[in-house]
Design a protein around this motif. Sequence first.
Motif, PDB file in Angstrom:
ATOM      1  N   TRP A  82       1.183  -1.527   0.018  1.00  0.00           N
ATOM      2  CA  TRP A  82      -0.225  -0.315  -0.116  1.00  0.00           C
ATOM      3  C   TRP A  82       0.632   1.106   0.350  1.00  0.00           C
ATOM      4  O   TRP A  82       0.214   2.172  -0.708  1.00  0.00           O
ATOM      5  CB  TRP A  82      -0.906   0.023   1.349  1.00  0.00           C
ATOM      6  N   PHE A  83       2.252   1.489   0.320  1.00  0.00           N
ATOM      7  CA  PHE A  83       3.017   2.335   1.174  1.00  0.00           C
ATOM      8  C   PHE A  83       3.906   2.792  -0.656  1.00  0.00           C
ATOM      9  O   PHE A  83       3.520   4.109  -1.188  1.00  0.00           O
ATOM     10  CB  PHE A  83       3.480   1.903   2.079  1.00  0.00           C
ATOM     11  N   ALA A  84       3.641   1.785  -1.096  1.00  0.00           N
ATOM     12  CA  ALA A  84       4.630   1.692  -2.729  1.00  0.00           C
ATOM     13  C   ALA A  84       3.561   2.282  -3.259  1.00  0.00           C
ATOM     14  O   ALA A  84       3.718   2.951  -4.668  1.00  0.00           O
ATOM     15  CB  ALA A  84       5.134   0.306  -2.823  1.00  0.00           C
ATOM     16  N   TYR A  85       2.255   1.349  -3.498  1.00  0.00           N
ATOM     17  CA  TYR A  85       1.154   1.771  -4.637  1.00  0.00           C
ATOM     18  C   TYR A  85       1.099   4.018  -3.703  1.00  0.00           C
ATOM     19  O   TYR A  85       1.173   4.228  -5.424  1.00  0.00           O
ATOM     20  CB  TYR A  85      -0.041   1.173  -3.922  1.00  0.00           C
ATOM     21  N   ARG A  86       0.945   4.088  -2.999  1.00  0.00           N
ATOM     22  CA  ARG A  86       0.854   5.821  -2.184  1.00  0.00           C
ATOM     23  C   ARG A  86       2.158   6.724  -3.105  1.00  0.00           C
ATOM     24  O   ARG A  86       1.922   7.523  -3.934  1.00  0.00           O
ATOM     25  CB  ARG A  86       0.787   6.050  -1.324  1.00  0.00           C
ATOM     26  N   GLN A  87       3.138   5.651  -2.822  1.00  0.00           N
ATOM     27  CA  GLN A  87       4.559   6.188  -2.974  1.00  0.00           C
ATOM     28  C   GLN A  87       4.716   6.558  -5.168  1.00  0.00           C
ATOM     29  O   GLN A  87       4.582   7.441  -5.595  1.00  0.00           O
ATOM     30  CB  GLN A  87       6.224   5.410  -3.539  1.00  0.00           C
ATOM     31  N   ARG A  88       4.075   6.058  -5.984  1.00  0.00           N
ATOM     32  CA  ARG A  88       4.124   5.208  -7.040  1.00  0.00           C
ATOM     33  C   ARG A  88       2.638   6.825  -7.698  1.00  0.00           C
ATOM     34  O   ARG A  88       2.753   7.467  -8.305  1.00  0.00           O
ATOM     35  CB  ARG A  88       3.970   4.391  -7.576  1.00  0.00           C
ATOM     36  N   ARG A  89       1.778   6.587  -6.901  1.00  0.00           N
ATOM     37  CA  ARG A  89       0.622   7.112  -7.180  1.00  0.00           C
ATOM     38  C   ARG A  89       1.196   9.288  -7.284  1.00  0.00           C
ATOM     39  O   ARG A  89       0.853   9.629  -7.998  1.00  0.00           O
ATOM     40  CB  ARG A  89      -0.689   7.297  -6.713  1.00  0.00           C
ATOM     41  N   MET A  90       2.215   9.187  -6.163  1.00  0.00           N
ATOM     42  CA  MET A  90       1.910  10.308  -5.761  1.00  0.00           C
ATOM     43  C   MET A  90       3.527  11.039  -6.797  1.00  0.00           C
ATOM     44  O   MET A  90       3.568  12.237  -7.740  1.00  0.00           O
ATOM     45  CB  MET A  90       3.223  10.599  -4.431  1.00  0.00           C
ATOM     46  N   GLU A  91       4.445   9.625  -7.341  1.00  0.00           N
ATOM     47  CA  GLU A  91       5.258  10.586  -8.735  1.00  0.00           C
ATOM     48  C   GLU A  91       4.423  10.261  -9.871  1.00  0.00           C
ATOM     49  O   GLU A  91       4.768  10.987 -10.454  1.00  0.00           O
ATOM     50  CB  GLU A  91       6.503   9.083  -8.832  1.00  0.00           C
ATOM     51  N   ILE A  92       3.085  10.108 -10.160  1.00  0.00           N
ATOM     52  CA  ILE A  92       2.686  10.502 -11.234  1.00  0.00           C
ATOM     53  C   ILE A  92       1.781  11.553 -10.847  1.00  0.00           C
ATOM     54  O   ILE A  92       2.140  12.505 -11.913  1.00  0.00           O
ATOM     55  CB  ILE A  92       1.851   9.120 -11.541  1.00  0.00           C
ATOM     56  N   ASP A  93       1.723  12.425 -10.236  1.00  0.00           N
ATOM     57  CA  ASP A  93       1.266  13.038 -10.188  1.00  0.00           C
ATOM     58  C   ASP A  93       1.832  14.177 -10.324  1.00  0.00           C
ATOM     59  O   ASP A  93       1.951  15.455 -10.985  1.00  0.00           O
ATOM     60  CB  ASP A  93       0.010  13.207  -8.582  1.00  0.00           C
ATOM     61  N   ALA A  94       3.019  13.888  -9.898  1.00  0.00           N
ATOM     62  CA  ALA A  94       4.014  15.372  -9.735  1.00  0.00           C
ATOM     63  C   ALA A  94       4.100  15.176 -11.365  1.00  0.00           C
ATOM     64  O   ALA A  94       4.236  16.346 -11.527  1.00  0.00           O
ATOM     65  CB  ALA A  94       4.970  14.516  -8.910  1.00  0.00           C
ATOM     66  N   GLN A  95       4.517  14.008 -11.733  1.00  0.00           N
ATOM     67  CA  GLN A  95       5.096  14.492 -13.160  1.00  0.00           C
ATOM     68  C   GLN A  95       3.205  14.457 -13.632  1.00  0.00           C
ATOM     69  O   GLN A  95       3.804  15.457 -15.255  1.00  0.00           O
ATOM     70  CB  GLN A  95       5.085  13.104 -13.836  1.00  0.00           C
ATOM     71  N   LEU A  96       2.142  14.277 -14.036  1.00  0.00           N
ATOM     72  CA  LEU A  96       1.586  15.346 -14.238  1.00  0.00           C
ATOM     73  C   LEU A  96       0.867  16.949 -14.023  1.00  0.00           C
ATOM     74  O   LEU A  96       1.297  17.784 -15.163  1.00  0.00           O
ATOM     75  CB  LEU A  96       0.073  14.924 -14.318  1.00  0.00           C
ATOM     76  N   VAL A  97       1.466  17.114 -13.042  1.00  0.00           N
ATOM     77  CA  VAL A  97       1.227  18.813 -11.939  1.00  0.00           C
ATOM     78  C   VAL A  97       2.518  19.277 -13.058  1.00  0.00           C
ATOM     79  O   VAL A  97       2.381  20.298 -13.440  1.00  0.00           O
ATOM     80  CB  VAL A  97       2.071  18.718 -11.106  1.00  0.00           C
ATOM     81  N   ALA A  98       4.165  18.742 -13.510  1.00  0.00           N
ATOM     82  CA  ALA A  98       4.850  19.119 -13.790  1.00  0.00           C
ATOM     83  C   ALA A  98       4.361  19.249 -15.639  1.00  0.00           C
ATOM     84  O   ALA A  98       4.978  20.338 -16.020  1.00  0.00           O
ATOM     85  CB  ALA A  98       6.466  17.959 -13.938  1.00  0.00           C
ATOM     86  N   GLU A  99       4.231  18.136 -15.664  1.00  0.00           N
ATOM     87  CA  GLU A  99       3.519  18.523 -17.799  1.00  0.00           C
ATOM     88  C   GLU A  99       2.528  19.342 -17.582  1.00  0.00           C
ATOM     89  O   GLU A  99       2.859  20.548 -18.975  1.00  0.00           O
ATOM     90  CB  GLU A  99       3.151  16.698 -18.043  1.00  0.00           C
TER      91      GLU A  99
END
Length: 89
Positions: free
Chosen positions: A28-45
């Motif tokens: 679950w923590f790994a999922y949350r970490q990956r989700r935050m990385e994806i969200d950060a990429q979307l915000v950067a784009e």
Amino acid sequence: MISPLLIPILGISCGLLAIFGGVFVKPWFAYRQRRMEIDAQLVAEKSAQYAAQNERLEQRVRVLERIVTDRGIGLADEIDLLRDERPLN
């Protein structure tokens, strides 16, 4: 006094808790970490898109400012001439 039966129960409980943490909590923590990385990429784009759009708008404003300041008086005269040339209905 601690009951002799309590020690194995606590040992088994700690083992079950460790298994539960490894099976459910860690992924679950790994999922949350990956989700935050994806969200950060979307915000950067999205930020890059806004920056590019802002740059285009700034260039357009610079062109308009140059038109107005370079030909301000002459442009006003030309606009007045165009108004005078329109046919009256």
